[in-house]
Every structure is written in C-alpha cells, then in structure tokens.
Write an enzyme that holds these catalytic residues in place. Structure first.
Site, PDB file in Angstrom:
ATOM      1  N   HIS A  60       1.084  11.881 -14.913  1.00 20.17           N
ATOM      2  CA  HIS A  60       0.926  11.394 -16.292  1.00 20.17           C
ATOM      3  C   HIS A  60      -0.065  12.291 -17.037  1.00 20.17           C
ATOM      4  O   HIS A  60      -0.883  12.979 -16.424  1.00 20.17           O
ATOM      5  CB  HIS A  60       0.444   9.936 -16.300  1.00 20.17           C
ATOM      6  CG  HIS A  60       1.523   8.961 -15.923  1.00 20.17           C
ATOM      7  ND1 HIS A  60       1.355   7.995 -14.975  1.00 20.17           N
ATOM      8  CD2 HIS A  60       2.792   8.833 -16.372  1.00 20.17           C
ATOM      9  CE1 HIS A  60       2.479   7.305 -14.838  1.00 20.17           C
ATOM     10  NE2 HIS A  60       3.367   7.797 -15.688  1.00 20.17           N
ATOM     11  N   LEU A  61      -0.009  12.197 -18.369  1.00 20.05           N
ATOM     12  CA  LEU A  61      -0.792  13.102 -19.213  1.00 20.05           C
ATOM     13  C   LEU A  61      -2.287  13.135 -18.855  1.00 20.05           C
ATOM     14  O   LEU A  61      -2.855  14.210 -18.625  1.00 20.05           O
ATOM     15  CB  LEU A  61      -0.602  12.680 -20.677  1.00 20.05           C
ATOM     16  CG  LEU A  61      -1.360  13.469 -21.728  1.00 20.05           C
ATOM     17  CD1 LEU A  61      -0.973  14.934 -21.676  1.00 20.05           C
ATOM     18  CD2 LEU A  61      -1.088  12.896 -23.117  1.00 20.05           C
ATOM     19  N   LEU A  63       0.819  -1.228   0.000  1.00 22.54           N
ATOM     20  CA  LEU A  63       0.000   0.000   0.000  1.00 22.54           C
ATOM     21  C   LEU A  63       0.852   1.277   0.000  1.00 22.54           C
ATOM     22  O   LEU A  63       0.413   2.324   0.463  1.00 22.54           O
ATOM     23  CB  LEU A  63      -0.988   0.007   1.179  1.00 22.54           C
ATOM     24  CG  LEU A  63      -1.961  -1.183   1.228  1.00 22.54           C
ATOM     25  CD1 LEU A  63      -2.897  -1.077   2.428  1.00 22.54           C
ATOM     26  CD2 LEU A  63      -2.794  -1.286  -0.050  1.00 22.54           C
ATOM     27  N   ALA A  93       5.799  -2.309  -8.109  1.00 21.68           N
ATOM     28  CA  ALA A  93       7.042  -1.654  -8.511  1.00 21.68           C
ATOM     29  C   ALA A  93       6.925  -0.167  -8.220  1.00 21.68           C
ATOM     30  O   ALA A  93       5.845   0.339  -7.922  1.00 21.68           O
ATOM     31  CB  ALA A  93       7.284  -1.859 -10.011  1.00 21.68           C
ATOM     32  N   GLY A 112      14.497  12.117 -18.912  1.00 23.19           N
ATOM     33  CA  GLY A 112      14.034  10.745 -19.205  1.00 23.19           C
ATOM     34  C   GLY A 112      12.939  10.711 -20.262  1.00 23.19           C
ATOM     35  O   GLY A 112      12.608   9.642 -20.772  1.00 23.19           O
ATOM     36  N   ARG A 152       2.913   9.003 -28.321  1.00 19.56           N
ATOM     37  CA  ARG A 152       2.846   7.781 -27.519  1.00 19.56           C
ATOM     38  C   ARG A 152       1.715   6.884 -28.011  1.00 19.56           C
ATOM     39  O   ARG A 152       0.776   7.346 -28.661  1.00 19.56           O
ATOM     40  CB  ARG A 152       2.550   8.104 -26.034  1.00 19.56           C
ATOM     41  CG  ARG A 152       3.644   8.840 -25.323  1.00 19.56           C
ATOM     42  CD  ARG A 152       4.841   7.935 -25.024  1.00 19.56           C
ATOM     43  NE  ARG A 152       5.906   8.642 -24.341  1.00 19.56           N
ATOM     44  CZ  ARG A 152       6.871   9.349 -24.951  1.00 19.56           C
ATOM     45  NH1 ARG A 152       6.911   9.415 -26.266  1.00 19.56           N
ATOM     46  NH2 ARG A 152       7.807   9.945 -24.239  1.00 19.56           N
ATOM     47  N   PHE A 188       2.738  -0.154 -23.083  1.00 15.75           N
ATOM     48  CA  PHE A 188       2.958   1.218 -23.533  1.00 15.75           C
ATOM     49  C   PHE A 188       2.176   2.112 -22.550  1.00 15.75           C
ATOM     50  O   PHE A 188       2.077   1.775 -21.380  1.00 15.75           O
ATOM     51  CB  PHE A 188       2.610   1.339 -25.025  1.00 15.75           C
ATOM     52  CG  PHE A 188       3.754   0.798 -25.887  1.00 15.75           C
ATOM     53  CD1 PHE A 188       4.151  -0.532 -25.763  1.00 15.75           C
ATOM     54  CD2 PHE A 188       4.471   1.617 -26.744  1.00 15.75           C
ATOM     55  CE1 PHE A 188       5.239  -1.029 -26.486  1.00 15.75           C
ATOM     56  CE2 PHE A 188       5.556   1.125 -27.476  1.00 15.75           C
ATOM     57  CZ  PHE A 188       5.937  -0.196 -27.348  1.00 15.75           C
ATOM     58  N   TYR A 227      14.114   4.373 -14.256  1.00 12.82           N
ATOM     59  CA  TYR A 227      12.944   3.477 -14.203  1.00 12.82           C
ATOM     60  C   TYR A 227      13.048   2.401 -15.293  1.00 12.82           C
ATOM     61  O   TYR A 227      12.943   1.202 -15.027  1.00 12.82           O
ATOM     62  CB  TYR A 227      11.661   4.306 -14.369  1.00 12.82           C
ATOM     63  CG  TYR A 227      10.423   3.503 -14.676  1.00 12.82           C
ATOM     64  CD1 TYR A 227       9.913   2.595 -13.756  1.00 12.82           C
ATOM     65  CD2 TYR A 227       9.754   3.649 -15.897  1.00 12.82           C
ATOM     66  CE1 TYR A 227       8.773   1.849 -14.034  1.00 12.82           C
ATOM     67  CE2 TYR A 227       8.614   2.916 -16.183  1.00 12.82           C
ATOM     68  CZ  TYR A 227       8.128   2.017 -15.254  1.00 12.82           C
ATOM     69  OH  TYR A 227       7.002   1.278 -15.541  1.00 12.82           O
TER      70      TYR A 227
HETATM   71  N1  LIG Z   1       0.831   3.031 -15.527  1.00 18.48           N
HETATM   72  C1  LIG Z   1       1.436   2.830 -16.696  1.00 18.48           C
HETATM   73  O1  LIG Z   1       1.164   3.521 -17.704  1.00 18.48           O
HETATM   74  C2  LIG Z   1       2.473   1.731 -16.824  1.00 18.48           C
HETATM   75  C3  LIG Z   1       3.176   1.622 -18.040  1.00 18.48           C
HETATM   76  C4  LIG Z   1       4.128   0.616 -18.167  1.00 18.48           C
HETATM   77  C5  LIG Z   1       4.325  -0.298 -17.141  1.00 18.48           C
HETATM   78  N2  LIG Z   1       3.639  -0.170 -15.975  1.00 18.48           N
HETATM   79  C6  LIG Z   1       3.900  -1.151 -14.896  1.00 18.48           C
HETATM   80  O2  LIG Z   1       2.662  -1.616 -14.373  1.00 18.48           O
HETATM   81  C7  LIG Z   1       2.818  -1.951 -13.001  1.00 18.48           C
HETATM   82  C8  LIG Z   1       1.677  -1.328 -12.200  1.00 18.48           C
HETATM   83  O3  LIG Z   1       1.709   0.083 -12.366  1.00 18.48           O
HETATM   84  P1  LIG Z   1       0.565   1.044 -11.823  1.00 18.48           P
HETATM   85  O4  LIG Z   1       0.420   2.150 -12.798  1.00 18.48           O
HETATM   86  O5  LIG Z   1      -0.625   0.247 -11.449  1.00 18.48           O
HETATM   87  O6  LIG Z   1       1.280   1.632 -10.520  1.00 18.48           O
HETATM   88  P2  LIG Z   1       0.720   1.825  -9.026  1.00 18.48           P
HETATM   89  O7  LIG Z   1       1.758   2.617  -8.290  1.00 18.48           O
HETATM   90  O8  LIG Z   1      -0.676   2.318  -9.046  1.00 18.48           O
HETATM   91  O9  LIG Z   1       0.714   0.322  -8.499  1.00 18.48           O
HETATM   92  C9  LIG Z   1       1.834  -0.314  -7.942  1.00 18.48           C
HETATM   93  C10 LIG Z   1       1.334  -1.100  -6.746  1.00 18.48           C
HETATM   94  O10 LIG Z   1       2.431  -1.860  -6.205  1.00 18.48           O
HETATM   95  C11 LIG Z   1       2.480  -1.658  -4.793  1.00 18.48           C
HETATM   96  N3  LIG Z   1       3.901  -1.806  -4.417  1.00 18.48           N
HETATM   97  C12 LIG Z   1       4.955  -1.085  -4.841  1.00 18.48           C
HETATM   98  N4  LIG Z   1       6.095  -1.553  -4.291  1.00 18.48           N
HETATM   99  C13 LIG Z   1       5.747  -2.610  -3.514  1.00 18.48           C
HETATM  100  C14 LIG Z   1       6.489  -3.504  -2.690  1.00 18.48           C
HETATM  101  N5  LIG Z   1       7.799  -3.392  -2.532  1.00 18.48           N
HETATM  102  N6  LIG Z   1       5.803  -4.490  -2.039  1.00 18.48           N
HETATM  103  C15 LIG Z   1       4.450  -4.614  -2.172  1.00 18.48           C
HETATM  104  N7  LIG Z   1       3.699  -3.784  -2.930  1.00 18.48           N
HETATM  105  C16 LIG Z   1       4.349  -2.779  -3.588  1.00 18.48           C
HETATM  106  C17 LIG Z   1       1.932  -0.261  -4.547  1.00 18.48           C
HETATM  107  O11 LIG Z   1       1.426  -0.062  -3.254  1.00 18.48           O
HETATM  108  C18 LIG Z   1       0.828  -0.194  -5.617  1.00 18.48           C
HETATM  109  O12 LIG Z   1      -0.392  -0.703  -5.134  1.00 18.48           O
HETATM  110  C19 LIG Z   1       4.209  -1.496 -12.593  1.00 18.48           C
HETATM  111  O13 LIG Z   1       5.065  -2.611 -12.557  1.00 18.48           O
HETATM  112  C20 LIG Z   1       4.622  -0.552 -13.707  1.00 18.48           C
HETATM  113  O14 LIG Z   1       6.013  -0.511 -13.902  1.00 18.48           O
HETATM  114  C21 LIG Z   1       2.704   0.833 -15.781  1.00 18.48           C
END
Ligand SMILES: NC(=O)c1ccc[n+]([C@@H]2O[C@H](COP(=O)([O-])OP(=O)(O)OC[C@H]3O[C@@H](n4cnc5c(N)ncnc54)[C@H](O)[C@@H]3O)[C@@H](O)[C@H]2O)c1
Length: 324
Positions: A188-189, A33, A75, A283, A220, A169, A141
């Site tokens: 983000h956008l 969380l 992540a 970046g 994008r 993407f 990242y």
């Molecule tokens: N949002 C995008 O456009 C996008 C694009 C490419 C890749 N991604 C990938 O998708 C995945 C999810 O992204 P998102 O946009 O939902 O992000 P987000 O931050 O909403 O979700 C990440 C979740 O992981 C949890 N978390 C983070 N580190 C943790 C840890 N060490 N232990 C346990 N829980 C942990 C956070 O609490 C959160 O609920 C990520 O791996 C991200 O790199 C997202």
C-alpha cells in the site's frame, strides 16, 4: 455483552482491540495468524488461534463467552494478489465467511459488524460516493467483499440478527500510543513510502500517471486507523440502541492524489523521493472519495483528515518496529 473480533491480530483488528479495551469493552479474538501476528495482540484480550471456517470450535467459543456481537475483520485483503489468485479470495472471503456465519447463527449472535471496502464501488465516476451508489467492483477482492455483504444480508433476514456494513476507504496511520500498527509492507502507498524512506532508498514507484485527475495520479480518501476503530465503537453503540441494520461509508470526505501524499511525506521528513513512473496495477481505479454525511450524522461523528498525525504515527511506529 461480550464482543468477538475476527482478525484481531491484524493491522486494523489489533487497533480496534486496543480501542475496545480503552473503552472497557470485554472482547475475545479469533485469528489464524496467516497475515496477523501475536506481536500486535492486545494483552488484555484472549486470543484463539483458529480459522474462521472452524464452525464447531467457534460456535463453542461464542456460547462459552456469551458473545452477542461479532466484528468480522478476518479476510484476505490485497487487490493485486486477488487478481493473481482469485480462488484464495473466493475461499477465504466467501466460503469461509459462510462457514463462520453458520457458527454465528448456531450460537445465536445478535449483531454482526462487517469490514467491507470502497473497492465494492469499482471505477465509479463520481465526486463523492454515497452508500446507495452503484456497486460494480473491478477487482476480485472487491467482488468477494460485495458477495460477502449480500450473504450477510441474507443470513440476517433468515436468522433474525442485525448487521452493520462498514465500507472503509483507505486506512492509514498507527496507534497514537504506538501499541500497534502495520508489521509488514503490503504494497500500500504508506507502506511503500515509509519503507523506502527508512531503508534510505528514497525511490518511489508511482503506479498510474495518466488518470483524468488534476495531477494525473489516482485520488483516494485516507482515513486514520484510530478513526476507523471509533466508527466501530459508535456502530456498536448504535446497533445496540436501535436494534436496526446499517450500511456506512467510512472515509473523511476529501481526496488526496498519490503525488499530494508523497509531497506531504517529503515536507514532514524533509527529503525528496526519486519517482519511477509505472503502469497502474490490475484492479486499480482512478478516484474513490467518500461522502460521509450519512455516517457522520447517524453516528454523531465529525471525521476529518489529519494527514500529519497519521504520517507521523506511521513513521514512529515503523521506527519502533525496526529498532526491535
Ligand atoms: N487496510 C485497509 O486499508 C482496508 C481497507 C478496506 C477494508 N479493509 C478490511 O479490513 C479488514 C482488516 O484488514 P487489515 O488491513 O487489518 O488486514 P490484515 O491482513 O492485517 O488483517 C487480517 C487479519 O485476519 C486474519 N485472518 C485472515 N483470514 C483468516 C481466517 N480464515 N481465519 C482467521 N483469521 C484470518 C489474519 O491473520 C490477520 O490477522 C479486512 O476485512 C479488509 O478487507 C481494510
């Protein structure tokens, strides 16, 4: 077979959890969380509020729940933040990933589905990006995600499990039934535009206005969060059927510039934004568009853009959150 979603209380993980439930796939969530929220949690899934680095606890959960497939989304995900605080990204996306993989192999998972990103390709000068194109990330990242991919491949070979790397993407939109969506604006956008509109500011910071693109703003590939979840579902079916590993680029196959997105928003909300031109952020890259032929053919999908649907769902979700 049971599934584990890490990051299941985040933006994409919570959507994925709802889609798995809609398809009667039993799953458990692990999330610390840190950026996620219980407000986004699917009530049908059990949440363990722990960090992915807690090897013993996670190993126990995987064994107890008979989990054979992990969908690893947890992540740290923000490009600008990764440039200011690289250690945070190396720790969470690399060191914690290794600890988590140790727990997974200790409890003998069979399949590992990893959320990667188009940021691994860096500033690639290609019209459309294929899975085997050169990877040269420009952000910390992106680097940590590419290192993550390499570590997963190494573990898969050594400990005999199969993996799917999903390189998303730009993910946009919210659940059509408005059960979940982004809670905070992470810069983000879409978040920036919607925030400005709902707060009645109507100003928009346009980062990067001198790119070699038709309107000089960055291009994008935008994919809806429900489509990303469907890709997970199909990847899960495929890996079970074939017992093979895969890498898929996940986008719709056409690009929109920042200005084009802004104009689409303006049409939908019937209001104009006041544009403030700003320099690109560290970046940032010029153009990232997905070649999705391989993904579509192997997973039998027809990914298309539906910006209108994504924008409407995103606005309606944000209105619902703000009303509470
Ligand atoms: N949002 C995008 O456009 C996008 C694009 C490419 C890749 N991604 C990938 O998708 C995945 C999810 O992204 P998102 O946009 O939902 O992000 P987000 O931050 O909403 O979700 C990440 C979740 O992981 C949890 N978390 C983070 N580190 C943790 C840890 N060490 N232990 C346990 N829980 C942990 C956070 O609490 C959160 O609920 C990520 O791996 C991200 O790199 C997202």
């Amino acid at each position: 077979m049971s599934v584990l979603i890490t990051g299941g209380c985040g933006y994409i993980g919570s959507q994925l959890s709802y889609i798995l439930s809609d398809n009667n796939i039993n799953h458990t969530i692990i999330d610390n969380l840190s950026t996620g929220s219980k407000k986004l949690k699917n009530p049908k899934a059990k949440l363990y509020k722990i960090d992915i680095s807690k090897k013993k606890k996670i190993s126990k959960i995987i064994k107890e729940k008979n989990i054979k497939c992990v969908m690893h989304l947890a992540a740290s995900i923000l490009v600008p933040e990764s440039m200011s605080y690289p250690e945070k990204y190396y720790k969470n996306n690399v060191i914690n990933l290794i600890k988590f993989l140790d727990a997974c192999v200790d409890s003998k998972i069979k399949y590992f589905i990893f959320s990667s990103t188009c940021a691994v390709y860096g500033d690639i000068k290609k019209n459309k990006i294929k899975e085997n194109d050169i990877k040269s990330p420009t952000s910390i990242y992106g680097k940590t995600k590419l290192i993550g991919e390499e570590i997963i491949k190494y573990y898969a070979k050594k400990y005999n499990f199969k993996f799917v790397v999903l390189r998303y993407f730009n993910v946009i939109g919210s659940d059509s039934k408005l059960r979940t969506g982004p809670l905070k604006n992470t810069g983000h956008l879409f978040g920036n535009i919607i925030d400005s509109f709902l707060k009645k500011k109507m100003t928009f910071n346009l980062y990067g206005t001198n790119y070699k693109t038709p309107d000089k703003t960055a291009i994008r590939d935008y994919i809806d969060v429900e489509d990303i979840s469907k890709i997970h579902l199909e990847a899960y079916n495929k890996i079970k059927q074939t017992n093979k590993s895969y890498e898929f680029n996940c986008g719709v196959g056409n690009g929109y510039s920042v200005l084009e997105i802004l104009k689409t928003f303006e049409k939908i909300i019937n209001k104009k934004f006041n544009i403030i031109k700003s320099k690109p952020r560290p970046g940032d890259t010029e153009k990232l568009v997905c070649d999705n032929q391989y993904t579509n053919s192997v997973l039998n999908l027809k990914l298309k853009n539906n910006l209108f649907k994504s924008i409407s769902n995103a606005i309606n979700w944000k209105k619902k959150v703000d009303e509470k």
